[in-house]
Design a protein around this motif. Structure first.
Motif, PDB file in Angstrom:
ATOM      1  N   MET B   1       8.866   1.740  13.978  1.00  0.00           N
ATOM      2  CA  MET B   1       8.263   1.354  12.705  1.00  0.00           C
ATOM      3  C   MET B   1       7.415   2.488  12.131  1.00  0.00           C
ATOM      4  SD  MET B   1       9.386  -1.644  12.144  1.00  0.00           S
ATOM      5  CE  MET B   1       8.443  -2.679  11.031  1.00  0.00           C
ATOM      6  N   SER B   2       7.448   3.657  12.740  1.00  0.00           N
ATOM      7  CA  SER B   2       6.529   4.700  12.289  1.00  0.00           C
ATOM      8  C   SER B   2       6.788   5.096  10.841  1.00  0.00           C
ATOM      9  CB  SER B   2       6.641   5.926  13.187  1.00  0.00           C
ATOM     10  OG  SER B   2       7.918   6.513  13.029  1.00  0.00           O
ATOM     11  N   THR B   3       8.054   5.137  10.434  1.00  0.00           N
ATOM     12  CA  THR B   3       8.318   5.521   9.048  1.00  0.00           C
ATOM     13  C   THR B   3       7.728   4.494   8.089  1.00  0.00           C
ATOM     14  OG1 THR B   3      10.444   4.448   9.259  1.00  0.00           O
ATOM     15  CG2 THR B   3      10.430   6.839   9.475  1.00  0.00           C
ATOM     16  N   ALA B   4       7.860   3.216   8.463  1.00  0.00           N
ATOM     17  CA  ALA B   4       7.352   2.165   7.589  1.00  0.00           C
ATOM     18  C   ALA B   4       5.840   2.266   7.434  1.00  0.00           C
ATOM     19  CB  ALA B   4       7.732   0.796   8.142  1.00  0.00           C
ATOM     20  N   THR B   5       5.138   2.476   8.551  1.00  0.00           N
ATOM     21  CA  THR B   5       3.684   2.500   8.446  1.00  0.00           C
ATOM     22  C   THR B   5       3.199   3.763   7.734  1.00  0.00           C
ATOM     23  OG1 THR B   5       3.597   3.371  10.665  1.00  0.00           O
ATOM     24  CG2 THR B   5       3.205   1.021  10.421  1.00  0.00           C
ATOM     25  N   ASP B   6       3.882   4.861   7.912  1.00  0.00           N
ATOM     26  CA  ASP B   6       3.483   6.067   7.191  1.00  0.00           C
ATOM     27  C   ASP B   6       3.589   5.853   5.686  1.00  0.00           C
ATOM     28  OD1 ASP B   6       2.952   7.340   9.472  1.00  0.00           O
ATOM     29  OD2 ASP B   6       4.762   8.592   9.522  1.00  0.00           O
ATOM     30  N   ALA B   7       4.674   5.176   5.291  1.00  0.00           N
ATOM     31  CA  ALA B   7       4.895   4.971   3.861  1.00  0.00           C
ATOM     32  C   ALA B   7       3.781   4.144   3.242  1.00  0.00           C
ATOM     33  CB  ALA B   7       6.242   4.290   3.640  1.00  0.00           C
ATOM     34  N   VAL B   8       3.392   3.078   3.936  1.00  0.00           N
ATOM     35  CA  VAL B   8       2.426   2.174   3.328  1.00  0.00           C
ATOM     36  C   VAL B   8       1.023   2.779   3.289  1.00  0.00           C
ATOM     37  CG1 VAL B   8       1.855   0.870   5.402  1.00  0.00           C
ATOM     38  CG2 VAL B   8       1.710  -0.234   3.192  1.00  0.00           C
ATOM     39  N   LYS B   9       0.759   3.721   4.199  1.00  0.00           N
ATOM     40  CA  LYS B   9      -0.552   4.371   4.189  1.00  0.00           C
ATOM     41  C   LYS B   9      -0.749   5.187   2.913  1.00  0.00           C
ATOM     42  CE  LYS B   9      -1.721   4.572   9.059  1.00  0.00           C
ATOM     43  NZ  LYS B   9      -1.411   5.253  10.302  1.00  0.00           N
ATOM     44  N   HIS B  10       0.349   5.560   2.294  1.00  0.00           N
ATOM     45  CA  HIS B  10       0.242   6.370   1.083  1.00  0.00           C
ATOM     46  C   HIS B  10       0.362   5.527  -0.173  1.00  0.00           C
ATOM     47  CE1 HIS B  10       1.630   9.436   4.163  1.00  0.00           C
ATOM     48  NE2 HIS B  10       0.398   9.763   3.847  1.00  0.00           N
ATOM     49  N   PHE B  11      -0.123   4.295  -0.098  1.00  0.00           N
ATOM     50  CA  PHE B  11      -0.010   3.385  -1.233  1.00  0.00           C
ATOM     51  C   PHE B  11      -0.637   3.963  -2.499  1.00  0.00           C
ATOM     52  CE2 PHE B  11      -2.083   0.043  -3.791  1.00  0.00           C
ATOM     53  CZ  PHE B  11      -0.950  -0.590  -4.272  1.00  0.00           C
ATOM     54  N   THR B  12      -1.880   4.440  -2.383  1.00  0.00           N
ATOM     55  CA  THR B  12      -2.592   4.875  -3.582  1.00  0.00           C
ATOM     56  C   THR B  12      -1.926   6.065  -4.270  1.00  0.00           C
ATOM     57  OG1 THR B  12      -4.630   3.942  -2.743  1.00  0.00           O
ATOM     58  CG2 THR B  12      -4.858   5.567  -4.482  1.00  0.00           C
ATOM     59  N   PRO B  13      -1.590   7.136  -3.554  1.00  0.00           N
ATOM     60  CA  PRO B  13      -0.884   8.222  -4.251  1.00  0.00           C
ATOM     61  C   PRO B  13       0.465   7.803  -4.821  1.00  0.00           C
ATOM     62  CG  PRO B  13      -1.123   8.693  -1.891  1.00  0.00           C
ATOM     63  CD  PRO B  13      -1.982   7.517  -2.191  1.00  0.00           C
ATOM     64  N   ARG B  14       1.172   6.914  -4.123  1.00  0.00           N
ATOM     65  CA  ARG B  14       2.442   6.438  -4.662  1.00  0.00           C
ATOM     66  C   ARG B  14       2.222   5.632  -5.933  1.00  0.00           C
ATOM     67  NH1 ARG B  14       7.024   5.158  -1.204  1.00  0.00           N
ATOM     68  NH2 ARG B  14       6.963   6.489   0.613  1.00  0.00           N
ATOM     69  N   ALA B  15       1.187   4.772  -5.905  1.00  0.00           N
ATOM     70  CA  ALA B  15       0.885   3.971  -7.088  1.00  0.00           C
ATOM     71  C   ALA B  15       0.545   4.890  -8.262  1.00  0.00           C
ATOM     72  CB  ALA B  15      -0.271   3.017  -6.798  1.00  0.00           C
ATOM     73  N   ARG B  16      -0.266   5.922  -7.987  1.00  0.00           N
ATOM     74  CA  ARG B  16      -0.631   6.878  -9.032  1.00  0.00           C
ATOM     75  C   ARG B  16       0.605   7.550  -9.610  1.00  0.00           C
ATOM     76  NH1 ARG B  16      -5.336   9.870  -6.008  1.00  0.00           N
ATOM     77  NH2 ARG B  16      -6.828   8.173  -6.135  1.00  0.00           N
ATOM     78  N   ALA B  17       1.498   7.968  -8.721  1.00  0.00           N
ATOM     79  CA  ALA B  17       2.713   8.654  -9.186  1.00  0.00           C
ATOM     80  C   ALA B  17       3.546   7.725 -10.061  1.00  0.00           C
ATOM     81  CB  ALA B  17       3.531   9.136  -7.986  1.00  0.00           C
ATOM     82  N   ALA B  18       3.626   6.450  -9.654  1.00  0.00           N
ATOM     83  CA  ALA B  18       4.402   5.494 -10.448  1.00  0.00           C
ATOM     84  C   ALA B  18       3.762   5.284 -11.816  1.00  0.00           C
ATOM     85  CB  ALA B  18       4.510   4.169  -9.700  1.00  0.00           C
ATOM     86  N   LEU B  19       2.423   5.200 -11.821  1.00  0.00           N
ATOM     87  CA  LEU B  19       1.716   4.989 -13.093  1.00  0.00           C
ATOM     88  C   LEU B  19       1.920   6.169 -14.031  1.00  0.00           C
ATOM     89  CD1 LEU B  19      -1.607   3.484 -11.692  1.00  0.00           C
ATOM     90  CD2 LEU B  19       0.044   2.289 -13.117  1.00  0.00           C
ATOM     91  N   ASP B  20       2.056   7.359 -13.451  1.00  0.00           N
ATOM     92  CA  ASP B  20       2.237   8.557 -14.270  1.00  0.00           C
ATOM     93  C   ASP B  20       3.686   8.767 -14.693  1.00  0.00           C
ATOM     94  OD1 ASP B  20      -0.404   9.124 -14.195  1.00  0.00           O
ATOM     95  OD2 ASP B  20      -0.283  10.494 -12.479  1.00  0.00           O
ATOM     96  N   ASN B  21       4.578   7.895 -14.218  1.00  0.00           N
ATOM     97  CA  ASN B  21       5.994   8.055 -14.537  1.00  0.00           C
ATOM     98  C   ASN B  21       6.407   7.024 -15.600  1.00  0.00           C
ATOM     99  OD1 ASN B  21       8.795   7.990 -14.602  1.00  0.00           O
ATOM    100  ND2 ASN B  21       8.982   8.467 -12.415  1.00  0.00           N
TER     101      ASN B  21
END
Lengths: 256, 476
Positions: B1-21
Motif C-alpha cells: 500500500m506504500s504507493t497509495a499512502t504516498d499519494a494521499v500524503k500529498h493531498f494539499t499540493p495536488r489540490a493546489r495543482a488541480a485548482l490552478d488547472n
C-alpha cells in the motif's frame, strides 16, 4: 431536510438572546438589531452575562474536550425554560444538533437535550413564532440571500430569509446561481485549506455579484465575513449585510 | 500500500495543482452540474425522503445481521454452484484471484468495473504474475490507456474531455483523432470485442449480494458487465463484505435509489442477476463462478456503533457529485481509491488516520453529501468523529481507528488551550474583548491564509456586550 421537524411554540413573553462571538466582537449591530426586533414584537429579551462562544470551532476541529469545556460554560446561562434565540444558523445548529451529541453520556446530557429543544434561529423565530409583519420604509433595492449551510440543512431555514424579505414592499428578491452551494468558510477549514476555501468563496462572491442584486444578505456572520471579505479585497460591487440588520434598518420607524 | 499512502500524503499540493488547472476545474464543474440536475429530474416523481428512509432501513437491517447474513450468503451461493472465498486483506484477495487464474492456465483477464479491485490494486498484482488484465468499462478502459487511477467511482474518466480522450486513443491505439464521441466509442468497442472473445477469465464487481437466494446483482450500462460475466469460461466476482442484503425484495428500493442517485437513470441498461455457473442443459455462461469476499478493514469499522454507518454505502457517487470540494479539486487530488466525501470517511479506516493526511479536515461540513446520500449516511458527523479520533490525546481511550491521536500538535493544542480559557472564563472573555476592541486599529491587516484572498475583519469599536452594559446603565 426531512430531519428538521419543528414544533413552534406559542409566542412567549420572554426569550434569552444568545448573540454568538462573531456578533459580539465583529458585528454588534446585528445583535442590537435582533434584540430590537424582538422587543418590538413585545417580547422581553434577556441577555445572559458571561456568554462567549458556543464551542463550535473546537468541535468541528475534533477537539471534543475543549468544545465541551466551553459549551458547558454556556449551558448554565439559560436556567429558565424560555426559548433561546440565536442570530446564526450555524451557532443555533451547534446548540440544537450538536450539544446533545457532545454531552451524550455525561452528567450534562439532560441539560443539553433540554436546551437543544428550545433553541431557535432568529429569522425562523421572528417569522414562525412571532409571526412578524414588517413594514418597509426603505428605497427600492434588489437583494440576494445567502443562507448558511448549517442554517439550511441543520436548522431548516432556507425559506425564512426570503419569506421575511417578501414582506418588504420595496425589496426585490434576486436569485443567484447555485444558491445552495457552500461559500467555503467552514470555520477552521478556511485556514487549514485556504486555496480550496478561496476557490469556493470566489465562485460564491461572483455568483452574488453577477445576479443583478444591489446587495446580499446572509443569515450567518461567518459566511458574511468570508464572502464580504473576498468581495472587499477583490473590489466587487455587491456587498453583504446580516439579514437581521437589514430587516431592522428597513422596518424601524414603524410597525404594521 | 506504500504507493497509495504516498499519494494521499500529498493531498494539499495536488489540490493546489488541480485548482490552478482551468481544464480540470472546468471538466469537473460541467460534469457535476449535469449529474446534479439529472439526479434531481430522476427523482421528480418520487417521494424521495420516504425512499431514502427505506434505503437506509434496508442497509441498516442488513448490517445489523451482517455476520449471519454472510454465512447464509455463503451457503446459498455454494448451493447454486458458486465458489466462495474469504480475504482478510486486499493482497489476500489478489492472491485468490491469481490462484484461480493459474489453476485455469489463464493468461488474460477481462474486467468489468470494480472499485474493490481498484482498492486491491488487482491489475498491477496480476501483471507481476504475468497475467494481463484489461478493463472493459469504457471509462476504465480510457484511464487504463492513460495509466491513471479513477477520478470518480462511477465515472472513472470524468476528468478527461473528448479532445483529451481522442488524443490518448490516437497515441495508444492508433484510433483516428475525432471529436465524435460515437466514433471513439465504436472504435473502443471494436477493440474490446476481440478481447472479450480471447479472455480466459472475467473479473467483475458486485452491487448487491442477496443472502436469501445466493444471487449476485450487477448493474451497468455498456453490456461489458454481461460479457465479462458470461463469455469467459470463468467468472470471478470480487466485493466488500458489506454489500450483502437480506432479501431479494431489498434490491428494489436500493436499485431505484442507486441508479437515480448515480447517473439520474431510472434504471441502467443492464441489470445482471447472477445465480450460478452454466448448468448442464444450458448452452452458454461460465463453467466456474467464484465470489471473493474482501474485508480490508471493513470488519474493524463494523465494531464501532457510530462508524459502522460508513458501511451502509451503496457506491452511487452522489456525495462527490454534490460536494463543493470535490467539484473544485477533482478525484485525483485525494490520492485515494475512493475520493470525495465517502472517501474521506472510508479511507482512514483502510490506510490509517496518520496516512490519510488532511483528508478528514478538507470539508466545510456543509452537509450537501448527507442531504443527497440515498442511504442517509451522516457523513459530516462521521467526519467530525474521525477528526476527534485524529486529535485525541487521551491514552486511556481505546483506539478504534488506526493512527488515533496522530494529528495532535503541541503548538496547535496550546492555541486551543488559550481559546478555551478565553471562552469559558467570563473574566478572560471580558478582559480579552476589551483589549481587542480597544486595540482594533493595531490588528494586523495580514492574517496568514485568510487575508491572501480576503480583507482582514475589523473588530467593532465596542463589543455588543459593552454596548448592552452601557444601555442598561442608561436605563437604570
Amino acid at each position: 431536510m426531512s430531519d428538521v421537524i419543528k414544533q413552534y411554540p406559542a409566542k412567549p413573553a420572554r426569550v434569552y438572546f444568545y448573540a454568538t462571538c462573531l456578533v459580539d466582537l465583529f458585528y454588534p449591530e446585528v445583535g442590537l438589531a435582533g434584540i430590537q426586533l424582538l422587543e418590538r414584537e413585545g417580547i422581553e429579551v434577556i441577555f445572559p452575562q458571561h456568554q462567549s462562544c458556543c464551542g463550535q470551532p473546537a468541535y468541528t476541529s475534533g477537539l471534543n474536550g475543549q468544545a465541551r469545556t466551553v459549551a458547558a460554560s454556556q449551558l448554565e446561562l439559560f436556567p429558565e425554560n424560555w426559548p433561546v434565540v440565536v442570530p446564526s444558523g450555524s451557532c443555533a445548529g451547534m446548540l440544537r444538533k450538536h450539544y446533545p451529541r457532545l454531552f451524550a453520556g455525561t452528567g450534562l446530557a439532560e441539560q443539553a437535550e433540554q436546551l437543544a429543544g428550545r433553541t431557535w434561529e432568529l429569522t425562523d423565530f421572528l417569522l414562525h413564532v412571532c409571526r412578524i409583519r414588517l413594514q418597509d420604509h426603505g428605497e427600492p433595492v434588489k437583494v440576494a440571500v445567502h443562507t448558511s449551510c448549517s442554517g439550511r440543512r441543520e436548522m431548516g431555514i432556507a425559506d425564512t430569509g426570503p419569506a421575511l424579505l417578501a414582506q418588504l414592499d420595496n425589496v426585490e428578491l434576486v436569485q443567484q446561481a447555485r444558491p445552495a452551494e457552500c461559500c467555503g468558510f467552514g470555520g477552521t477549514f478556511a485556514v487549514r485549506h485556504p486555496e480550496i476555501s478561496a476557490a469556493m468563496v470566489e465562485d460564491k462572491a461572483r455568483a452574488l455579484d453577477d445576479c443583478g442584486a444591489d446587495q446580499f444578505v446572509s443569515t450567518d456572520c461567518g459566511c458574511l465575513m468570508n464572502i464580504d471579505g473576498f468581495a472587499d479585497k477583490q473590489k466587487l460591487a455587491t456587498r453583504g449585510q446580516h439579514v437581521v440588520s437589514f430587516l431592522w434598518q428597513r422596518s424601524k420607524g414603524g410597525t404594521a | 500500500m506504500s504507493t497509495a499512502t504516498d499519494a494521499v500524503k500529498h493531498f494539499t499540493p495536488r489540490a493546489r495543482a488541480a485548482l490552478d488547472n482551468p481544464a480540470v476545474r472546468g471538466n469537473f464543474r460541467k460534469a457535476m452540474d449535469g449529474l446534479m440536475s439529472k439526479r434531481q429530474d430522476a427523482f421528480a416523481d418520487w417521494d424521495l425522503e420516504e425512499l431514502r428512509e427505506l434505503g437506509a432501513a434496508v442497509r441498516l437491517r442488513a448490517l445489523s445481521r451482517l455476520p449471519e447474513l454472510l454465512e447464509q450468503l455463503e451457503r446459498n451461493l455454494q448451493a447454486n454452484g458458486i465458489q466462495v472465498h474469504w480475504a482478510q486483506t486486499g493482497e489476500q484477495a489478489c492472491e485468490i484471484v491469481r490462484d484461480i487464474c493459474v489453476a485455469r492456465n489463464a493468461r488474460t483477464v477481462i474486467k468489468g468495473k470494480s472499485m474493490v479491485s481498484e482498492e486491491m490494486e488487482l491489475n498491477a498484482f496480476l501483471a507481476r504474475s504475468g497475467i494481463e488484465a484489461l478493463e472493459s468499462d469504457l471509462g476504465e478502459y480510457i484511464i487504463q490507456l492513460a495509466d491513471e487511477a479513477p477520478s470518480h467511482i462511477i465515472m472513472p474518466a470524468i476528468h478527461k474531455n473528448t479532445t483529451e480522450i481522442s488524443e490518448l486513443m490516437h497515441e495508444k491505439t492508433g484510433t483516428e483523432r475525432s471529436s465524435d464521441v460515437d466514433y471513439l466509442t465504436a472504435s473502443a468497442r471494436a477493440q474490446l470485442r476481440e478481447k472479450f472473445m480471447q479472455a480466459d477469465v472475467g473479473v467483475s464487481g458486485v452491487n448487491f449480494a442477496v443472502a436469501e437466494t445466493g444471487t449476485l446483482c450487477l448493474v451497468e450500462n455498456e453490456g461489458n458487465g454481461r460479457l465479462t460475466t458470461t463469455v469467459p469460461g470463468c467468472h470471478i466476482a470480487v466485493t466488500g463484505i458489506e454489500k450483502v442484503v437480506e432479501h431479494l425484495a431489498d434490491i428494489a428500493p436500493l436499485l431505484a435509489l442507486l441508479t437515480r442517485s448515480a447517473t439520474g437513470q431510472h434504471i441502467t441498461t443492464y441489470v445482471n442477476m447472477i445465480s450460478g455457473p452454466r448448468k448442464t442443459d444450458e448452452k452458454d455462461g461460465p463453467e466456474e463462478v467464484h465470489l471473493v469476499l474482501v474485508d480490508a478493514g471493513r470488519s474493524a469499522i463494523y465494531q464501532d456503533r457510530e462508524l459502522l454507518d460508513t458501511l451502509r454505502c451503496i457506491r452511487c457517487g452522489a456525495c462527490m457529485n454534490h460536494c463543493p470540494v470535490y467539484t473544485r479539486i477533482g478525484g485525483h487530488a485525494y490520492g485515494t481509491t475512493y475520493p470525495g466525501p465517502i472517501g474521506k470517511i472510508l479511507m482512514p479506516h483502510m490506510l490509517g488516520l496518520d496516512n490519510t493526511g488532511s483528508l478528514a479536515t478538507a470539508s466545510t461540513l456543509c452537509g450537501a453529501c448527507a442531504e443527497v446520500c440515498p442511504v442517509k449516511i451522516p457523513i459530516p458527523q462521521l467526519l467530525q468523529r474521525l477528526r476527534s479520533e485524529a486529535m485525541d490525546g487521551d491514552p486511556q481511550r481505546p483506539a478504534t481507528v488506526a493512527g488515533h491521536g496522530s494529528k495532535r500538535r503541541w503548538l496547535e493544542m496550546l492555541l486551543w488551550r488559550g481559546w478555551t480559557v478565553f471562552n469559558s472564563r467570563p473574566w478572560a472573555y471580558r478582559l480579552g474583548t476589551a483589549l481587542i476592541t480597544r486595540c482594533r486599529r493595531l490588528m494586523p491587516s495580514r492574517l496568514g491564509a485568510w487575508t491572501r484572498y480576503r480583507s482582514a475583519p475589523r473588530p467593532a469599536a465596542q463589543s455588543l456586550q459593552q454596548q448592552l452594559r452601557q444601555r442598561q446603565c442608561k436605563e437604570s
